[in-house]
Design an enzyme around this catalytic site. Sequence first.
Site, mmCIF file in Angstrom:
data_model
loop_
_atom_site.group_PDB
_atom_site.id
_atom_site.type_symbol
_atom_site.label_atom_id
_atom_site.label_comp_id
_atom_site.label_asym_id
_atom_site.label_seq_id
_atom_site.Cartn_x
_atom_site.Cartn_y
_atom_site.Cartn_z
ATOM 1 N N GLU A 8 0.792 -1.230 0.000
ATOM 2 C CA GLU A 8 0.000 0.000 0.000
ATOM 3 C C GLU A 8 0.827 1.285 0.000
ATOM 4 O OE1 GLU A 8 -3.527 0.333 -0.072
ATOM 5 O OE2 GLU A 8 -3.269 -1.746 -0.705
ATOM 6 N N SER A 28 -53.093 -28.910 34.685
ATOM 7 C CA SER A 28 -52.818 -29.449 36.021
ATOM 8 C C SER A 28 -51.462 -29.029 36.571
ATOM 9 C CB SER A 28 -52.899 -30.982 35.978
ATOM 10 O OG SER A 28 -54.217 -31.389 35.672
#
Length: 801
Positions: A89, A480
């Site tokens: 770069e 229940s």
Amino acid sequence: MKLRKPWRLLLLATLGAFGAGIVGLTIAYVVVAGSLPKVDTLSDYRPPIITRILGDDGTLIAEYYRERRIVVPVAAMPEKLVQAFVAAEDSNFFQHQGIDLVSILRAALKNIRAGGIVQGGSTITQQVAKSFFLSPERSFTRKFKEAILAWRMEKRLEKEGILFLYLNQIFLGHGAYGVQAAAENYFAKDVGQLTLAECAILAGLPQAPSRYSPYRHFDKAKARQKYVLGRMVEEGYITPEEAEAAFAEAVTVHARESNFIEGTGYFTEQVRRYLEESYGEEALYTGGLQVYTTMNAGMQRAAQDAVRDNLQDFDHRHGYRGPERVLSPEEVEPFLAAQAADIPGPPPPGTTVDGVLSGSATKEGALTLKLRVAALSGELTLPRDHWAAPLQVVKAGEPFVAAERGRAGRLPLGSVLRAKVVEVRPDGTLLFALDQKVAVQGALVALEPATGQVKAMVGGYSFLESQFNRAIQARRLPGSAFKPIIYASALDKGYTPASIILDTPLIYKDKTEGGEEMEWKPKNYEKEWYGPTTFRDGLTRSRNIITIKVLEDIGVGYAANYAQKLGIQSPITRDLTMALGSSAVTPLELSTVYAVFANGGVRVTPTYIAKVVDRDGRVLESLDAADFPGGPGAGQKLIRQVSLRVISPETAYLITNLMESVVRHGTGWRAKSLGRPVAAKTGTTNDLKDAWFAGFVPQLVTVSWVGYDQERPLGEHETGSKAAAPAWVSFMEKALAGLPPVDFPVPDGIEFRPVDPATGLLVTEDSDNPHIEVFAPGTAPTRYVMDEQRLEARDFFKMDF
């Protein structure tokens, strides 16, 4: 020698233009420079970073972010990685002062030859300046600003500081910002573990992360890697031999998995909502919070597997519902051609695909279906006992007909079948297993009763398909499973496990608002009545009539208030149907109630969060007061859980002991397979729309629920014991694997007495088959069966005939 006039004029013009340019640049600099931000802020680099969600053992279970970035110092990066980026770069990075005029001139010449912008010429410093302060537009003004900022940065920061910013800020594709996130993304490694070959691939990405993606374009990524290695050789960072070896290295690219570790979606979404409400969206997605949760990753995986396996078993019990669709002969080839774009080759085992039925064969009672998928072919076999059998393949154009008792289903050619790839054979053909989308849903929540910490939570079959969390958002009738609340409240009203209640028919008459008479004739599940029944047997056998009579005796209002005290926050139906679980609750609410029983009568608020730490290591909130030695400061808080005694230890033990009988002798029998003390209760609504199994051991409370989102009956005999208990048992077997069996602690003062189950009165210990019953202090019966019998005999002889 005097210059001729034309040359003199040209020289003066050139000098004038140069001077004007200098003046212009100076003016431009003065105008532009004053509007630029100060680069001093870069010394306190605080970019958006990942918020991480951790389990109770530190296991990473989820991440939240806008930019997936993990900041690491340059010292933690391999030297070759830094050199690779510099070589590719900005080769003069360590020499220039932010602007490389030679590179700019070289780029300009290339752009002129190409007739457009093909090369930028920006230095690493300029790229940092653009990333932090400027827009990505391509213009002379932006480049001029970029150059000024780059020059300023070089004056303020060391080269290593600029590299630190660059290598942590840069976008490297597929959501990865910075080299650490990219190393994890592409190679499943920490950045410090990267090889030279991997470093070169990463350094080749900044120019065009999408074009050089190792996932999508590995050949282009390798070509770019070769370029980077070549540049490193030119700059003297590596030898040609090292470059050749790196290029020849077999690099394995690992596709990064989803944020959510499989099976944690429902839990982490609950955490995400809490964090967003508490700290805001910005802090959640950019603040880099470390969130320590109560979830146990092993238990969570076990919970997800248990729920999914149980729902699949349920789905298979109810047979094959038919193909995804049925294609006409003219539609088959276009359908397969469209598939080919997404399925270019054999999919790996475990993949679910849509296969077109093209033929069949029957051998020894087994039906083999021929399927086509894109350009591939394969088969699946249905033995006689397969969950989808019996099926009969019929000609194209006929409708699908589901199998019924005594009649095979009719499956037409051209049917699109959901199938899972089991094996890719050497010849490229596929072996499938028939699949279908699970229509029923389920939930499971597990928490520690002593701490309230939620250890596992599953809110449905698949979080990817439905984010609705049925463990905490769905209120369903508990049937229940609500009865232990009624029985516990009755114990505090003077009932004992040996109390006798008559199980006889009941009829309740009332009038509607319109004045019409109505009758309610409650029945037991078996539609029978059993006469004198002990309080214990009433719960063990889940007798509806017994529960209604007990509720009627103690009072509906009293029982409703008792339920709220135990942790029910949903509205409660204040009539006698409460005894049968007519008040809808969430699985988390029910687990909170059962945790009170398991915790000796103390209610603890459920919690998902143990600690939240900010990016600087400051504790923002915690369950542990030790994290705040001098007390919580500004922006800090101690997570305060409500820990409140709501019933006595004796009542908690008695109801627990009663629910142990449900496991030993009643509908909770499946839990006996754990081979340890277990208290539990099944729950089934009268219309079989909801199935529950709720139970606990001293260390863990778990509630399992099964039902359809759009309420409808689950099917014949799909009770809590059959539909919900298998998931509970499967989960608990794995969750408790490392925990020793523990007896439920018995409070001081609890009395154990031999009683006659038929009368609830005392018997001598040498009586035939005495039943040892438990009693709260001072509540045991004082009369003996034999004394009652003698009294009856004496009374008989005293009678005056």
